[in-house]
Scaffold this motif. Structure first.
Motif, PDB file in Angstrom:
ATOM      1  N   LEU A   1       0.829  -1.206   0.000  1.00 52.83           N
ATOM      2  CA  LEU A   1       0.000   0.000   0.000  1.00 52.83           C
ATOM      3  C   LEU A   1       0.869   1.264   0.000  1.00 52.83           C
ATOM      4  N   ALA A   2       1.942   1.255   0.790  1.00 56.55           N
ATOM      5  CA  ALA A   2       2.809   2.430   0.890  1.00 56.55           C
ATOM      6  C   ALA A   2       3.613   2.669  -0.390  1.00 56.55           C
ATOM      7  N   LEU A   3       3.943   1.601  -1.096  1.00 51.49           N
ATOM      8  CA  LEU A   3       4.764   1.720  -2.305  1.00 51.49           C
ATOM      9  C   LEU A   3       3.949   1.916  -3.584  1.00 51.49           C
ATOM     10  N   ALA A   4       2.671   1.657  -3.544  1.00 54.73           N
ATOM     11  CA  ALA A   4       1.837   1.594  -4.744  1.00 54.73           C
ATOM     12  C   ALA A   4       1.955   2.825  -5.644  1.00 54.73           C
ATOM     13  N   ALA A   5       1.922   4.004  -5.093  1.00 53.37           N
ATOM     14  CA  ALA A   5       1.901   5.220  -5.913  1.00 53.37           C
ATOM     15  C   ALA A   5       3.248   5.492  -6.596  1.00 53.37           C
TER      16      ALA A   5
ATOM     17  N   SER B   1      -6.274 -15.765   5.863  1.00 54.16           N
ATOM     18  CA  SER B   1      -6.548 -14.398   6.304  1.00 54.16           C
ATOM     19  C   SER B   1      -7.273 -13.611   5.211  1.00 54.16           C
ATOM     20  N   THR B   2      -8.569 -13.525   5.318  1.00 53.55           N
ATOM     21  CA  THR B   2      -9.336 -12.769   4.321  1.00 53.55           C
ATOM     22  C   THR B   2      -9.139 -11.268   4.503  1.00 53.55           C
ATOM     23  N   ARG B   3      -8.861 -10.825   5.700  1.00 52.14           N
ATOM     24  CA  ARG B   3      -8.673  -9.393   5.954  1.00 52.14           C
ATOM     25  C   ARG B   3      -7.510  -8.832   5.138  1.00 52.14           C
ATOM     26  N   THR B   4      -6.397  -9.534   5.113  1.00 49.05           N
ATOM     27  CA  THR B   4      -5.243  -9.075   4.328  1.00 49.05           C
ATOM     28  C   THR B   4      -5.583  -9.063   2.849  1.00 49.05           C
ATOM     29  N   GLN B   5      -6.255 -10.086   2.376  1.00 45.00           N
ATOM     30  CA  GLN B   5      -6.637 -10.146   0.969  1.00 45.00           C
ATOM     31  C   GLN B   5      -7.587  -9.008   0.607  1.00 45.00           C
ATOM     32  N   GLU B   6      -8.517  -8.677   1.490  1.00 44.42           N
ATOM     33  CA  GLU B   6      -9.452  -7.574   1.233  1.00 44.42           C
ATOM     34  C   GLU B   6      -8.737  -6.235   1.182  1.00 44.42           C
ATOM     35  N   ARG B   7      -7.745  -6.034   2.049  1.00 47.14           N
ATOM     36  CA  ARG B   7      -6.988  -4.778   2.043  1.00 47.14           C
ATOM     37  C   ARG B   7      -6.252  -4.582   0.724  1.00 47.14           C
ATOM     38  N   LEU B   8      -5.792  -5.672   0.129  1.00 47.28           N
ATOM     39  CA  LEU B   8      -5.027  -5.593  -1.102  1.00 47.28           C
ATOM     40  C   LEU B   8      -5.916  -5.536  -2.345  1.00 47.28           C
ATOM     41  N   ALA B   9      -7.168  -5.903  -2.231  1.00 47.63           N
ATOM     42  CA  ALA B   9      -8.058  -6.007  -3.388  1.00 47.63           C
ATOM     43  C   ALA B   9      -8.152  -4.687  -4.164  1.00 47.63           C
ATOM     44  N   ALA B  10      -8.141  -3.583  -3.487  1.00 46.66           N
ATOM     45  CA  ALA B  10      -8.284  -2.284  -4.158  1.00 46.66           C
ATOM     46  C   ALA B  10      -7.040  -1.873  -4.933  1.00 46.66           C
ATOM     47  N   LEU B  11      -5.901  -2.487  -4.650  1.00 42.94           N
ATOM     48  CA  LEU B  11      -4.662  -2.078  -5.316  1.00 42.94           C
ATOM     49  C   LEU B  11      -4.600  -2.489  -6.775  1.00 42.94           C
ATOM     50  N   ARG B  12      -5.176  -3.621  -7.097  1.00 42.47           N
ATOM     51  CA  ARG B  12      -5.131  -4.141  -8.460  1.00 42.47           C
ATOM     52  C   ARG B  12      -3.687  -4.380  -8.913  1.00 42.47           C
ATOM     53  N   LEU B  13      -2.868  -4.844  -7.995  1.00 46.65           N
ATOM     54  CA  LEU B  13      -1.481  -5.196  -8.302  1.00 46.65           C
ATOM     55  C   LEU B  13      -1.379  -6.700  -8.454  1.00 46.65           C
ATOM     56  N   SER B  14      -0.447  -7.162  -9.252  1.00 51.71           N
ATOM     57  CA  SER B  14      -0.256  -8.600  -9.453  1.00 51.71           C
ATOM     58  C   SER B  14       0.164  -9.280  -8.185  1.00 51.71           C
TER      59      SER B  14
END
Length: 73
Positions: free
Chosen positions: A34-38, A60-73
């Motif tokens: 998340l911090a590196l995405a931009a 851990s679904t919570r971690t997967q949900e946090r990453l879902a918005a990034l759309r990173l591979s």
């Protein structure tokens, strides 16, 4: 602040710290993604992949949900 580029160095230090739980490592990799995405999307994608792999391993679904918005591979 979550996703702030200024969090990158403290998060990298957290990864270099003595071994932690798999859940902790997944969370730190997710936070780094998340911090590196931009500014560093390729590095972010690598951390996102690692976080997803670890999260899937422990269910851990919570971690997967946090990453879902990034759309990173």
């Amino acid at each position: 602040v979550l996703g702030h580029p200024g969090a990158v160095q403290p998060l990298r230090r957290a990864l270099a710290a003595p071994p932690r739980s798999v859940r902790h490592l997944a969370a730190v990799h997710a936070d780094l993604a998340l911090a590196l995405a931009a500014e560093h999307p390729e590095d972010a994608a690598g951390h996102a992949r690692t976080a997803r792999e670890l999260a899937e391993r422990i269910g851990s679904t919570r971690t997967q949900e946090r990453l879902a918005a990034l759309r990173l591979s």
